[in-house]
Design a protein around this motif. Sequence first.
Motif, short mmCIF file in Angstrom:
data_model
loop_
_atom_site.label_atom_id
_atom_site.label_comp_id
_atom_site.label_asym_id
_atom_site.label_seq_id
_atom_site.Cartn_x
_atom_site.Cartn_y
_atom_site.Cartn_z
N GLU A 1 1.15 -1.00 0.13
CA GLU A 1 0.12 0.13 -0.25
C GLU A 1 1.08 1.62 0.54
N ASP A 2 2.08 1.12 0.88
CA ASP A 2 2.74 2.51 0.75
C ASP A 2 3.41 2.98 -0.25
N ASP A 3 3.96 1.55 -1.20
CA ASP A 3 4.29 1.72 -2.20
C ASP A 3 3.76 1.66 -3.41
N LYS A 4 2.13 1.95 -3.06
CA LYS A 4 1.33 2.44 -4.73
C LYS A 4 1.07 4.24 -4.19
N VAL A 5 1.24 4.39 -2.74
CA VAL A 5 1.48 5.66 -2.58
C VAL A 5 2.10 6.11 -3.49
N ARG A 6 3.21 5.92 -3.67
CA ARG A 6 5.50 6.53 -3.97
C ARG A 6 4.08 6.71 -4.85
N TYR A 7 4.30 5.57 -5.91
CA TYR A 7 4.18 4.81 -6.83
C TYR A 7 3.13 6.68 -7.95
N GLU A 8 1.77 6.61 -7.38
CA GLU A 8 0.98 7.78 -7.58
C GLU A 8 1.72 8.77 -7.39
N ASN A 9 1.94 9.43 -6.31
CA ASN A 9 2.83 10.83 -5.95
C ASN A 9 4.04 11.14 -6.85
N GLU A 10 4.49 9.55 -7.49
CA GLU A 10 5.64 9.82 -8.40
C GLU A 10 4.91 9.81 -9.63
N MET A 11 4.11 9.22 -9.75
CA MET A 11 3.22 9.26 -11.80
C MET A 11 2.71 11.15 -11.73
N LYS A 12 2.61 11.50 -10.68
CA LYS A 12 1.90 12.89 -10.59
C LYS A 12 2.72 13.97 -11.20
N SER A 13 4.02 14.01 -10.65
CA SER A 13 4.99 14.72 -10.45
C SER A 13 5.83 14.57 -12.49
N TRP A 14 5.73 13.49 -12.08
CA TRP A 14 5.92 12.43 -14.17
C TRP A 14 5.37 12.99 -15.20
N GLU A 15 3.82 12.91 -14.43
CA GLU A 15 2.93 13.18 -15.63
C GLU A 15 3.13 14.75 -16.40
N ALA A 16 3.35 15.70 -14.47
CA ALA A 16 3.65 16.90 -14.87
C ALA A 16 4.71 17.40 -15.53
N LYS A 17 5.89 17.26 -15.56
CA LYS A 17 6.53 17.07 -16.34
C LYS A 17 6.65 17.00 -17.56
N MET A 18 6.01 15.82 -18.06
CA MET A 18 5.71 15.94 -19.21
C MET A 18 4.69 16.28 -20.30
N LEU A 19 4.01 17.30 -19.49
CA LEU A 19 3.37 18.05 -20.17
C LEU A 19 4.03 19.58 -20.18
N GLU A 20 4.90 19.82 -19.43
CA GLU A 20 6.04 20.84 -19.76
C GLU A 20 7.01 20.54 -20.97
N LEU A 21 7.11 19.46 -21.19
CA LEU A 21 7.92 18.77 -22.85
C LEU A 21 7.03 19.03 -23.41
N GLY A 22 5.41 18.60 -22.84
CA GLY A 22 5.01 18.87 -24.42
C GLY A 22 4.95 17.32 -24.78
N ARG A 23 4.60 16.37 -23.75
CA ARG A 23 4.58 15.21 -24.24
C ARG A 23 2.88 14.23 -23.63
N GLU A 24 1.91 15.40 -23.81
CA GLU A 24 0.68 14.62 -24.09
C GLU A 24 0.28 13.01 -24.42
N ASP A 25 0.65 13.35 -24.50
CA ASP A 25 0.26 11.35 -25.33
C ASP A 25 0.55 10.11 -24.09
N LEU A 26 1.76 10.88 -23.80
CA LEU A 26 2.28 9.47 -22.53
C LEU A 26 1.59 10.07 -21.41
N ILE A 27 0.78 10.55 -20.74
CA ILE A 27 0.10 10.47 -19.66
C ILE A 27 -1.34 9.91 -20.09
N ARG A 28 -1.60 9.64 -18.43
CA ARG A 28 -2.34 8.46 -18.44
C ARG A 28 -4.13 9.25 -18.32
#
Length: 124
Positions: free
Chosen positions: A59-86
């Motif tokens: 469960e803790d790892d799931k929370v870690r994953y969700e947090n990391e995914m949010k920041s990674w998706e924000a980074k991908m938005l900045e790079l203009g890679r909306e196609d990679l976002i869930r």
Amino acid sequence: KELTVLGKPKRPRSGFNIFVSENFQESKGLSPVAKLKQLFDTWQKLSSSQKQPYLQLAEDDKVRYENEMKSWEAKMLELGREDLIRSKNQRPKKKTAETAEESETAKAFSREKKAKLKLKKSEE
């Protein structure tokens, strides 16, 4: 490969994965496959209270994953890679027997309606 290069977080581990990683070295078996089989049998025999620490870590790892995914998706938005976002609705939910039956009824009604329209057009 591209996702790895872009630093996409690894998926969260399950309780069983954590159990295997902690106990793999000590497990008995000549081959890795034999060790996994032995660990799987051990996992199946564990009571839910014995599994609880592993499930909590998962469960803790799931929370870690969700947090990391949010920041990674924000980074991908900045790079203009909306196609990679869930997308918000990742997977369609599996049909239950009731909704599948309703779907079949609707399809049958639709086919019947089309057949009547064809018949009507052919009469004209």
